[in-house]
Scaffold this motif. Structure first.
Motif, PDB file in Angstrom:
ATOM      1  N   LEU A   1      27.514  13.580  76.006  1.00 45.46           N
ATOM      2  CA  LEU A   1      28.643  13.761  77.777  1.00 45.46           C
ATOM      3  C   LEU A   1      28.156  13.112  78.484  1.00 45.46           C
ATOM      4  CD1 LEU A   1      27.943  17.999  77.237  1.00 45.46           C
ATOM      5  CD2 LEU A   1      30.225  16.484  77.229  1.00 45.46           C
TER       6      LEU A   1
ATOM      7  N   ALA B   1      27.571  12.355  82.254  1.00 40.29           N
ATOM      8  CA  ALA B   1      26.798  13.045  83.943  1.00 40.29           C
ATOM      9  C   ALA B   1      28.388  13.116  84.922  1.00 40.29           C
ATOM     10  CB  ALA B   1      25.852  12.650  84.362  1.00 40.29           C
TER      11      ALA B   1
ATOM     12  N   GLU C   1      27.752  19.942  84.249  1.00 38.30           N
ATOM     13  CA  GLU C   1      27.852  20.650  82.779  1.00 38.30           C
ATOM     14  C   GLU C   1      27.241  21.530  82.315  1.00 38.30           C
ATOM     15  OE1 GLU C   1      25.496  17.357  79.873  1.00 38.30           O
ATOM     16  OE2 GLU C   1      25.301  16.480  82.529  1.00 38.30           O
TER      17      GLU C   1
ATOM     18  N   SER D   1      25.995  23.959  79.263  1.00 37.54           N
ATOM     19  CA  SER D   1      25.097  23.535  78.171  1.00 37.54           C
ATOM     20  C   SER D   1      25.442  24.940  76.706  1.00 37.54           C
ATOM     21  CB  SER D   1      23.587  23.967  77.837  1.00 37.54           C
ATOM     22  OG  SER D   1      23.136  23.836  76.473  1.00 37.54           O
TER      23      SER D   1
ATOM     24  N   GLY E   1      28.361  21.057  74.576  1.00 37.95           N
ATOM     25  CA  GLY E   1      28.482  21.294  75.884  1.00 37.95           C
ATOM     26  C   GLY E   1      30.138  21.165  76.180  1.00 37.95           C
TER      27      GLY E   1
ATOM     28  N   LEU F   1      31.753  19.613  79.982  1.00 40.52           N
ATOM     29  CA  LEU F   1      31.266  18.223  81.393  1.00 40.52           C
ATOM     30  C   LEU F   1      32.723  18.940  82.377  1.00 40.52           C
ATOM     31  CD1 LEU F   1      30.141  16.785  83.454  1.00 40.52           C
ATOM     32  CD2 LEU F   1      30.720  14.781  82.087  1.00 40.52           C
TER      33      LEU F   1
ATOM     34  N   ARG G   1      34.481  17.423  84.734  1.00 38.08           N
ATOM     35  CA  ARG G   1      34.677  16.217  85.800  1.00 38.08           C
ATOM     36  C   ARG G   1      34.753  16.431  87.144  1.00 38.08           C
ATOM     37  NH1 ARG G   1      35.358  11.083  81.570  1.00 38.08           N
ATOM     38  NH2 ARG G   1      36.480  10.740  83.739  1.00 38.08           N
TER      39      ARG G   1
END
Length: 212
Positions: A10, A12, A25, A27, A37, A39, A41
């Motif tokens: 992933l 950041a 982000e 988990s 996980g 993410l 964006r």
């Protein structure tokens, strides 16, 4: 180590991303034998990974806000794995009654099957990487076979065996985009610690990173 590998998959999100309260982000909250996980964006894209035993999933695509929820759509749309009948091949000098392989001929273990015969009850079992062969003292003739790969849920219609098959069947699994989850507007809602993603297979809870 597996958690580190999943985290490395992933990228950041930028610290200043504020296009949506969901951007950030996350988990996987489950455990200890499950990792993953998510993410979100700020460019309208997402990335997702999950590992649970032999199951490995991944996805990426677009997200959009729908009211107080965020909804994910995999893009590009994945091509699901499929099964097809293939020409029989020998394993250790003999052709198994049933053999499930990848396109390169490598056998696949753990595929559930049911075989029906010209008489008597069907047999239920699962394959080894060398296939499955009827006992020598069983003189029945296989008439049909049903197979199911249980980890990714790959199935095919019942295979009807003809005289030309000689009671043998080889099934080839075409992997295509195996493991890529086809999110079609799967939506998530915020929780106190992160978010809960709702999908057909059930709910997945995520914890937002950096909020501790």
């Amino acid at each position: 180590m597996r958690t580190l590998l999943l985290a490395a998959a992933l990228v950041a999100a930028p610290a200043a991303a504020q296009d949506s309260p969901f951007v950030g982000e996350y988990s996987l909250a489950e455990g200890p034998d499950v990792g993953g996980g998510l993410l979100i964006r700020n460019d309208g894209r997402f990335q997702y990974v999950l590992a649970a035993g032999a199951l490995d999933e991944r996805a990426e695509g677009r997200w959009e806000m729908r009211g107080d929820t965020i909804c994910l759509t995999t893009d590009p749309k994945p091509v699901p794995p499929a099964m097809k009948k293939g020409p029989p091949i020998e394993v250790d000098g003999a052709v198994p009654t049933l053999l499930v392989t990848w396109p390169n001929g490598r056998g696949i273990a753990g595929v559930d099957f049911v075989i029906g015969f010209d008489r008597g009850d069907p047999v239920e079992d699962y394959t080894q990487d060398y296939g499955w062969t009827m006992p020598e003292d069983d003189r029945r003739i296989p008439r049909w076979v049903e197979v199911r790969e249980p980890i990714y849920g790959i199935t095919a219609p019942r295979y009807e065996l003809t005289e030309a098959d000689g009671g043998k069947l080889r099934v080839i699994i075409e992997p295509n985009d195996i493991g890529v989850v086809d999110f079609e507007g799967a939506c998530a809602e915020k929780t106190e610690r992160g978010l809960t993603l709702h999908r057909a297979e059930g709910q997945i809870r995520f914890v937002r990173l950096g909020d501790d």
